[in-house]
Scaffold this active site. Structure first.
Site, PDB file in Angstrom:
ATOM      1  N   SER C  47       0.954  -1.236   0.001  1.00 13.06           N
ATOM      2  CA  SER C  47      -0.055   0.057  -0.073  1.00 13.06           C
ATOM      3  C   SER C  47       0.908   1.169  -0.073  1.00 13.06           C
ATOM      4  CB  SER C  47      -1.050   0.032   1.303  1.00 13.06           C
ATOM      5  OG  SER C  47      -1.450  -1.257   1.439  1.00 13.06           O
ATOM      6  N   GLU C  68       2.873  -0.815  15.330  1.00 15.58           N
ATOM      7  CA  GLU C  68       3.689   0.556  14.719  1.00 15.58           C
ATOM      8  C   GLU C  68       4.744   1.207  15.955  1.00 15.58           C
ATOM      9  OE1 GLU C  68       0.414   0.068  14.707  1.00 15.58           O
ATOM     10  OE2 GLU C  68       0.108  -0.292  12.634  1.00 15.58           O
TER      11      GLU C  68
END
Lengths: 278, 257, 337
Positions: C47, C68
């Protein structure tokens, strides 16, 4: 293996530095002294036997890295770095004072010898993993060590990092867990139960060793076993005592953070000398 | 009365396809000979519908007008609108023809109508000039047909147009031809050439006639065309898909789907 | 000859058709030349286009899975080893979920990490608010030591990435999905961090835009010109440090300012420009276009820009309002035949 002379040297050094921690805590009005003492012997073993460092060159690219993930142990770390010669010991007199480079949590950009500015928990393993991976990418052979607190393992990011370290087979990363059994609000098993910690790290793909965190034979034995590991990151769960060395502090939640007056300082120093006789 | 689908189909044939005979005349100067001293009006009509269109022939010129002429010279009346649609789609459905005395008018028109057969899916000319003509006719027809879809009340496309802000969908072949469709809050306008007032919202660009030919005749899918460099899409990804779907619907409607 | 049954697009097909290939290629080329570059992602390699790096330089590419916080901590550690980490994930995750790690491990510790935050604003329209990010510029601007850039198109992104790697210190670079149409025709334009690009000269009013809406601002300006209105357009790609000189010149020369961003009007470009206006002490007509302190509805990204009046139509309307001018509507809707 640790011979008797070397062991004695480490024990004496640990004692000397414990006394210094008491003094700095007294001067600066308060510190995370309980945790500084539980982690202490591990740090002494690392800094006085294993870490490949040059205090004259804190940014030396080939140096071993050490990340104190439980950043509030900074007072203990600062005392060791001063003793190793990274800066003058008298600078510690200004600990916590306005404008001083030393505060509760050490600033990497202000204190030579500190590899990462920690304090917010749950960052250290990730940062240490980055350093370990960096060694591989740049073809360097330095080792990376990290010390985490047990309460710190409540943070989800710790487990993200644990997962990643195993996934990337970071065998040049060794972590210690200061298992003193307490977080701020009380015993960890009452606040948010952690056990079985060893099984958890094992399940995450780590090589897990469990030791008495105040026994230098055990500490050094574990480090050497860990250094031989080639496949997995290593987690040494060290059973420790919060406030170790000072009888009135040992295993007391209250001594997570505290200040000392003249009387308590005297008692503390006495207790240390009793616990670690010549 | 003819049903809605047939009415829409007829609308597309009468307003988007039939007028293309003028383009044939413009692109094939040789065809002017059919209009030497031409005169007359040829009316297309169906018994079961209000829709119709007539062709005005004049020396060297053609005009297509929507509606019913008062006194056409030739009247081609289909029993049902369906049959008129089939006629335009290429089937040989004989209409009722009145005005045989003025037959020459019809005879002059016939070559133009026959030339429009180039629009049919099985017409795959290899001659470059013929391919170029087909591409031009297809572009003009598709843009106009889409506008007719909207103006003719097609619910699916109408919904898209109604919700649309001022947007221009542009098709262009390097070196020509080009055509566009502008839409805004329910209104549509098909145009030829490049819309100059603003950047297109979706721009389908073909590097040459052959690429345009392959894509517009659906010999090559849009996805493959982009991969092969036969088509470059700029603008909204979602709406190039959307307009592509409606282009296919138009194709289906005009080929007897 | 198979006839296409409707148009189906897969993620793979879309890869071939986007402008984003350009900056994906730039990052990869830079990585091939400079061995200090390492690329990190959190399960979003495809992406975010950083997957191109993985294809060519797998030994310096690391995927951290859907985690993350750890990824940004690791980036800090990698930077310590002398490497230059390029970290890429969606804007909402880089700036909000991992905000503390970005701030404490990277900015506070002055680590040379470059963050490429994709799918910012509502460019991921269909995914809804959980994947939108209309707050990241506000958050990143507030971090001391962070350089914040929002390039207008993929070509600008390519240059911005080069500039980001060339400078020392943390950089936050926010982009859309990568399907956005180009603004620049080619790479022959100057890009300097901290210096706005003047795309249109003008004297009646200035539109200051950042990121995807820049293209729409240019469109609106050109339409306005046809109505005799002279609009200056500034591509303010760098939010921090802001090109204050350009803003002050716009205040002085045109006295009417409109800001446009694919972001909340709180804390981003609009606020940054307002700070300059307020400090200048000069009176000025001022409108901020963006999300008016709200979360976005679901929709195609182009439709959302229109819905929230950040597209050409919206900007043009704002120009008209600020100038109190009327633009005549085009009423010829007859088809050409």
């Amino acid at each position: 293996m640790l011979d008797a002379a070397e062991k004695r040297r480490l024990v004496q050094k640990a004692r000397q530095l414990r006394e210094r921690i008491v003094e700095v805590t007294f001067t600066c009005g308060g510190a995370h002294i309980g945790g500084a003492f539980s982690q202490h012997d591990i740090l002494v073993a690392l800094y006085y036997k294993y870490l490949n460092l040059d205090p004259k060159r804190p940014d030396w690219a080939e140096r071993d890295r050490f990340v104190l993930s439980k950043g509030h142990g900074g007072i203990g770390h600062a005392v060791i770095l001063a003793d190793k010669g990274y800066y003058e010991d008298r600078l510690l007199d200004d600990f916590n004072k306005t404008g001083s480079p030393f505060g509760m949590h050490l600033d990497r950009l202000k204190v030579p010898g500190v590899d990462a500015s920690t304090g917010s928990l749950g960052h250290g393993i990730g940062i240490a993993l980055g350093m370990a991976m960096g060694a591989r990418v740049t073809g360097k052979s330095y080792r990376t060590y990290c010390l985490v607190g047990d309460g710190e393992c409540h943070e989800g990011s710790v487990w993200e990092s644990a997962m990643a370290a195993a996934h990337f087979k970071a065998s040049n990363l060794m972590c210690f867990l200061d298992r003193n059994g307490f977080s701020l609000d009380g015993p960890t098993e009452k606040v948010m139960a952690l056990e079985p910690l060893d099984e958890k790290f094992r399940a995450f793909g780590w090589r897990v060793l469990q030791i008495d965190g105040h026994d230098f034979d055990a500490i050094c034995g574990a480090i050497e076993e860990g250094l031989a590991e080639r496949e997995r990151p290593v987690m040494v769960i060290a059973r420790t005592v919060k406030g170790k060395g000072v009888d009135f502090m040992e295993s007391k939640t209250g001594w997570h953070y505290g200040g000392l007056d003249d009387e308590m300082k005297r008692k503390a120093l006495e207790s240390i000398r009793r616990t670690y006789p010549d | 009365m003819a049903d809605q689908a047939t009415e829409l189909r007829a609308r597309i044939f009468l307003r988007a396809a039939l007028p293309l005979i003028k383009v044939v005349l413009a692109e094939r100067p040789a065809y002017r000979r059919f209009l030497w001293r031409a005169r007359g009006v040829v009316q297309f009509a169906a018994r079961d519908s209000q829709q119709g269109a007539y062709v005005e022939l004049a020396p060297g010129a053609l005009q297509v007008v929507q509606g019913v002429h008062e006194r056409p010279d030739v009247r081609l009346t289909f029993k049902r609108l369906e049959e008129m649609c089939a006629f335009f789609a290429g089937a040989l459905k004989a209409p009722g023809i009145s005005g045989l005395l003025r037959l020459p008018a019809l005879l002059r028109l016939l070559p133009f109508l026959l030339k429009l057969k180039i629009l049919m899916p099985d017409a795959m000319p290899t001659d470059p000039a013929e391919r170029a003509l087909k591409v031009r006719l297809l572009l003009y027809m598709v843009t106009n047909a889409l506008s007719q879809l909207n103006k003719g009340g097609d619910p699916a496309f109408g919904k898209v147009v109604k919700a649309s802000p001022d947007r221009v969908y542009q098709w262009s072949v390097a070196g020509g031809p080009e055509a566009y469709l502008r839409m805004k809050a329910g209104k549509t306008k098909a145009g030829r050439g490049t819309y100059a007032r603003r950047q297109p919202f979706v721009h389908m660009m073909f590097p040459d006639i052959d690429s345009a030919f392959d894509v517009l005749t659906q010999r090559v899918s849009t996805v493959d065309a982009v991969k092969q460099g036969k088509l470059k899409l700029e603008g909204s990804l979602e709406y190039s898909k959307e307009i592509g779907l409606h282009m296919q619907r138009v194709e289906a409607i005009t080929t007897g789907g | 000859m198979a006839k296409a049954q409707g148009l189906t697009w897969t993620v793979e097909d879309a890869d071939q058709m986007t402008q984003a290939e350009i900056y994906g290629a730039v990052i990869t080329q830079m990585g091939q030349k400079d061995r200090r570059l390492v690329a990190l992602t959190a399960d979003l390699a495809r992406s975010t286009k950083i997957g191109k790096f993985e294809e060519k330089i797998p030994e310096r590419f690391f995927n951290f899975g859907i985690a993350e916080a750890n990824m940004f901590a690791v980036a800090s550690g990698l930077a310590d080893a002398g490497l230059i980490p390029i970290v890429s994930t969606f804007a909402v995750f880089s700036s909000l979920r991992a905000a503390e790690f970005v701030r404490t491990d990277i900015c506070y510790q002055k680590r040379n990490v470059k963050i490429i935050a994709t799918h910012s604003g509502t460019s991921f329209g269909q995914a809804g608010t959980t994947h939108h990010c209309t707050e990241d510029l506000a958050v990143m601007r507030a971090l001391a030591g962070m350089t914040v850039i929002a390039p207008a198109d993929a070509l600008e992104t390519a240059k911005a990435v080069e500039a980001a790697v060339a400078m020392d210190g943390p950089v936050y670079l926010r982009i859309g999905r990568g399907f956005e149409p180009p603004l620049h025709k080619d790479l022959a334009f100057e890009f300097q961090i901290g210096k706005a690009i003047q795309l249109r000269e003008g004297t009646d009013l200035t539109v200051i835009a950042t990121g995807i809406p820049v293209r729409h601002a240019v469109e609106a300006a050109d339409l306005a010109k046809q109505q005799g209105v002279s609009v200056r357009v500034l591509d303010m790609h760098t939010l921090k440090p802001l090109d204050e000189a350009a803003v002050l010149a716009a205040i002085k020369d045109t006295r009417r300012l409109i800001t446009v961003e694919d972001h909340s009007v709180v804390g981003g470009l609009g606020t940054a420009v307002a700070e300059v206006i307020a400090r200048s002490g000069k009176g000025c007509a001022f409108r901020r276009l963006g999300y008016q302190d709200c979360y976005s509805i679901v929709g195609y990204p182009d439709d959302l820009l229109h819905h929230y009046c950040i597209d050409g139509d919206g900007i043009l309307a704002a120009i008209g309002e600020v100038l109190k001018a009327d633009f005549e509507a085009d009423e010829d809707w007859a088809d050409e035949d």
